[in-house]
Structure formats: C-alpha cells, structure tokens
Design a protein around this motif. Structure first.
Motif, mmCIF file in Angstrom:
data_model
loop_
_atom_site.group_PDB
_atom_site.id
_atom_site.type_symbol
_atom_site.label_atom_id
_atom_site.label_comp_id
_atom_site.label_asym_id
_atom_site.label_seq_id
_atom_site.Cartn_x
_atom_site.Cartn_y
_atom_site.Cartn_z
ATOM 1 N N SER A 1 0.827 -1.202 0.000
ATOM 2 C CA SER A 1 0.000 0.000 0.000
ATOM 3 C C SER A 1 0.866 1.258 0.000
ATOM 4 C CB SER A 1 -0.921 0.017 1.219
ATOM 5 O OG SER A 1 -0.190 0.356 2.375
ATOM 6 N N PRO A 2 0.305 2.352 -0.498
ATOM 7 C CA PRO A 2 1.029 3.618 -0.433
ATOM 8 C C PRO A 2 1.386 3.998 1.009
ATOM 9 C CG PRO A 2 -0.870 3.808 -1.876
ATOM 10 C CD PRO A 2 -0.965 2.471 -1.199
ATOM 11 N N GLY A 3 0.532 3.639 1.943
ATOM 12 C CA GLY A 3 0.815 3.930 3.349
ATOM 13 C C GLY A 3 2.025 3.189 3.875
ATOM 14 N N GLU B 1 9.521 3.880 3.896
ATOM 15 C CA GLU B 1 10.545 4.479 3.039
ATOM 16 C C GLU B 1 10.775 5.967 3.305
ATOM 17 O OE1 GLU B 1 12.341 2.576 1.004
ATOM 18 O OE2 GLU B 1 11.148 0.808 1.526
ATOM 19 N N PHE B 2 9.838 6.582 4.013
ATOM 20 C CA PHE B 2 9.962 8.020 4.257
ATOM 21 C C PHE B 2 9.940 8.356 5.747
ATOM 22 C CE2 PHE B 2 8.798 7.728 -0.134
ATOM 23 C CZ PHE B 2 9.519 8.743 -0.741
ATOM 24 N N LEU B 3 8.849 8.065 6.416
ATOM 25 C CA LEU B 3 8.718 8.505 7.809
ATOM 26 C C LEU B 3 9.750 7.872 8.732
ATOM 27 C CD1 LEU B 3 4.826 8.647 8.218
ATOM 28 C CD2 LEU B 3 6.418 10.460 7.525
ATOM 29 N N GLU B 4 9.855 6.545 8.705
ATOM 30 C CA GLU B 4 10.798 5.879 9.615
ATOM 31 C C GLU B 4 12.251 6.291 9.361
ATOM 32 O OE1 GLU B 4 9.947 1.681 9.546
ATOM 33 O OE2 GLU B 4 8.017 1.970 10.546
ATOM 34 N N PRO B 5 12.738 6.206 8.111
ATOM 35 C CA PRO B 5 14.148 6.585 7.896
ATOM 36 C C PRO B 5 14.445 8.057 8.208
ATOM 37 C CG PRO B 5 13.283 5.430 5.974
ATOM 38 C CD PRO B 5 12.135 5.670 6.890
ATOM 39 N N THR C 1 7.242 11.757 12.507
ATOM 40 C CA THR C 1 5.984 11.158 12.958
ATOM 41 C C THR C 1 4.844 11.563 12.019
ATOM 42 O OG1 THR C 1 5.407 13.057 14.334
ATOM 43 C CG2 THR C 1 6.730 11.290 15.373
ATOM 44 N N ALA C 2 3.772 10.799 12.090
ATOM 45 C CA ALA C 2 2.576 11.141 11.321
ATOM 46 C C ALA C 2 2.059 12.510 11.759
ATOM 47 C CB ALA C 2 1.503 10.066 11.504
ATOM 48 N N TYR C 3 2.148 12.784 13.027
ATOM 49 C CA TYR C 3 1.716 14.081 13.561
ATOM 50 C C TYR C 3 2.522 15.226 12.942
ATOM 51 C CZ TYR C 3 0.965 17.918 16.835
ATOM 52 O OH TYR C 3 0.677 19.140 17.380
ATOM 53 N N ARG C 4 3.824 15.073 12.917
ATOM 54 C CA ARG C 4 4.669 16.133 12.345
ATOM 55 C C ARG C 4 4.389 16.299 10.854
ATOM 56 N NH1 ARG C 4 11.098 16.464 11.357
ATOM 57 N NH2 ARG C 4 11.033 18.451 10.269
ATOM 58 N N LEU C 5 4.266 15.198 10.135
ATOM 59 C CA LEU C 5 3.971 15.289 8.705
ATOM 60 C C LEU C 5 2.659 16.034 8.474
ATOM 61 C CD1 LEU C 5 4.565 14.647 5.742
ATOM 62 C CD2 LEU C 5 3.439 12.424 6.098
ATOM 63 N N ALA C 6 1.656 15.677 9.247
ATOM 64 C CA ALA C 6 0.356 16.338 9.114
ATOM 65 C C ALA C 6 0.484 17.843 9.333
ATOM 66 C CB ALA C 6 -0.635 15.733 10.106
ATOM 67 N N GLN D 1 -4.168 14.968 10.966
ATOM 68 C CA GLN D 1 -3.376 13.769 11.257
ATOM 69 C C GLN D 1 -4.164 12.515 10.929
ATOM 70 O OE1 GLN D 1 -1.774 13.441 15.227
ATOM 71 N NE2 GLN D 1 -1.071 11.357 14.864
ATOM 72 N N SER D 2 -5.480 12.575 11.049
ATOM 73 C CA SER D 2 -6.305 11.404 10.741
ATOM 74 C C SER D 2 -6.136 10.978 9.284
ATOM 75 C CB SER D 2 -7.778 11.678 11.044
ATOM 76 O OG SER D 2 -8.258 12.765 10.275
ATOM 77 N N ARG D 3 -5.902 11.938 8.379
ATOM 78 C CA ARG D 3 -5.689 11.571 6.966
ATOM 79 C C ARG D 3 -4.385 10.792 6.820
ATOM 80 N NH1 ARG D 3 -5.383 15.841 1.980
ATOM 81 N NH2 ARG D 3 -6.986 16.849 3.264
ATOM 82 N N ILE D 4 -3.342 11.248 7.497
ATOM 83 C CA ILE D 4 -2.057 10.536 7.450
ATOM 84 C C ILE D 4 -2.212 9.147 8.058
ATOM 85 C CG2 ILE D 4 0.357 10.527 8.197
ATOM 86 C CD1 ILE D 4 -0.234 12.784 6.235
ATOM 87 N N SER D 5 -2.848 9.066 9.210
ATOM 88 C CA SER D 5 -3.034 7.771 9.875
ATOM 89 C C SER D 5 -3.855 6.818 9.011
ATOM 90 C CB SER D 5 -3.722 7.973 11.225
ATOM 91 O OG SER D 5 -2.899 8.733 12.078
ATOM 92 N N ASP D 6 -4.892 7.334 8.348
ATOM 93 C CA ASP D 6 -5.717 6.499 7.473
ATOM 94 C C ASP D 6 -4.935 6.010 6.262
ATOM 95 O OD1 ASP D 6 -7.865 6.742 9.174
ATOM 96 O OD2 ASP D 6 -8.994 8.132 7.894
ATOM 97 N N ILE D 7 -4.051 6.840 5.725
ATOM 98 C CA ILE D 7 -3.206 6.412 4.603
ATOM 99 C C ILE D 7 -2.252 5.321 5.070
ATOM 100 C CG2 ILE D 7 -1.329 7.121 3.055
ATOM 101 C CD1 ILE D 7 -2.805 9.889 2.876
ATOM 102 N N ILE D 8 -1.612 5.533 6.201
ATOM 103 C CA ILE D 8 -0.655 4.549 6.720
ATOM 104 C C ILE D 8 -1.347 3.220 7.013
ATOM 105 C CG2 ILE D 8 0.820 3.991 8.706
ATOM 106 C CD1 ILE D 8 1.592 6.995 8.755
ATOM 107 N N SER D 9 -2.549 3.262 7.551
ATOM 108 C CA SER D 9 -3.251 2.023 7.899
ATOM 109 C C SER D 9 -3.968 1.382 6.710
ATOM 110 C CB SER D 9 -4.256 2.291 9.019
ATOM 111 O OG SER D 9 -5.300 3.122 8.552
ATOM 112 N N GLY D 10 -3.932 2.042 5.553
ATOM 113 C CA GLY D 10 -4.558 1.473 4.366
ATOM 114 C C GLY D 10 -6.052 1.727 4.266
ATOM 115 N N LYS D 11 -6.571 2.594 5.103
ATOM 116 C CA LYS D 11 -8.005 2.911 5.076
ATOM 117 C C LYS D 11 -8.338 3.997 4.065
ATOM 118 C CE LYS D 11 -8.598 1.851 9.964
ATOM 119 N NZ LYS D 11 -8.790 2.437 11.291
ATOM 120 N N ARG D 12 -7.307 4.666 3.561
ATOM 121 C CA ARG D 12 -7.506 5.789 2.654
ATOM 122 C C ARG D 12 -6.392 5.806 1.623
ATOM 123 N NH1 ARG D 12 -9.218 11.369 5.034
ATOM 124 N NH2 ARG D 12 -9.702 12.442 3.100
#
Length: 99
Positions: A7-9, A15-19, A23-28, A35-46
């Motif tokens: 998944s893109p998440g 490949e991006f956040l961990e290296p 955090t998802a919070y900072r990216l948001a 942040q919910s959009r980032i979390s949904d992308i990471i979890s594959g819900k969006r």
C-alpha cells in the motif's frame, strides 16, 4: 501464490517517515492536513489523492506523480489479486468488434 500488494501507506511509513524519523503528527502539521488523513493512509483505510500527492511532493522533494503512481499501482494490483478481473473477461477491444 499472490502476494498482498504494497500500500502507499506502507511505502510512506517504511521508506519516508521511519528513515527520516518523522511522525505522522509532524507530517500532518508540515503539510497542513489532519493527522487522521495521514493515519488512514498509513493504515490502508484511505488512498492518496491528488491534493495529498502534491503536499507530499512538496515536503519530501518528490513529484506528485510519484505518489499518484504508487496509488495507481496499488489499486491495479489489488484489483488483480481480488479476482474481479475474471468478471471482465468478456470485454473485447472495440476494434475487434468491427466486422
């Protein structure tokens, strides 16, 4: 055996956040989306929309097309492994219908 499409998440997270130690919070906050959009992308819900692709491209120094290509490939791979393509087997190319 078919592998589960990546998944893109997963790509965003691994490949991006961990290296980059982001955090998802900072990216948001950095790309001005919930942040919910980032979390949904990471979890594959969006999925990744054009708007999100543009924001990620600006932040990560990629192109929007990079993110949209990842999303499109995931969507196609998911369709292939779902078995739904069999439902389309009777679709013929237009030029073969001419007789």
């Amino acid at each position: 055996m078919d592998l589960k499409p990546t998944s893109p998440g997963e790509i965003l997270q691994e490949e991006f956040l961990e290296p980059m130690d982001i955090t998802a919070y900072r990216l948001a906050k950095e790309v001005h989306i919930p942040q919910s959009r980032i979390s949904d992308i990471i979890s594959g819900k969006r999925g990744i929309t054009a708007d999100t692709a543009m924001r990620f491209a600006m932040f990560f120094g990629t192109t929007p097309q990079f993110w949209l290509n990842i999303q499109n490939q995931f969507d196609l791979d998911t369709l292939k492994v779902s078995g739904r393509i069999a439902d389309m087997s009777d679709i013929k190319p237009y030029n073969l219908m001419q007789g």
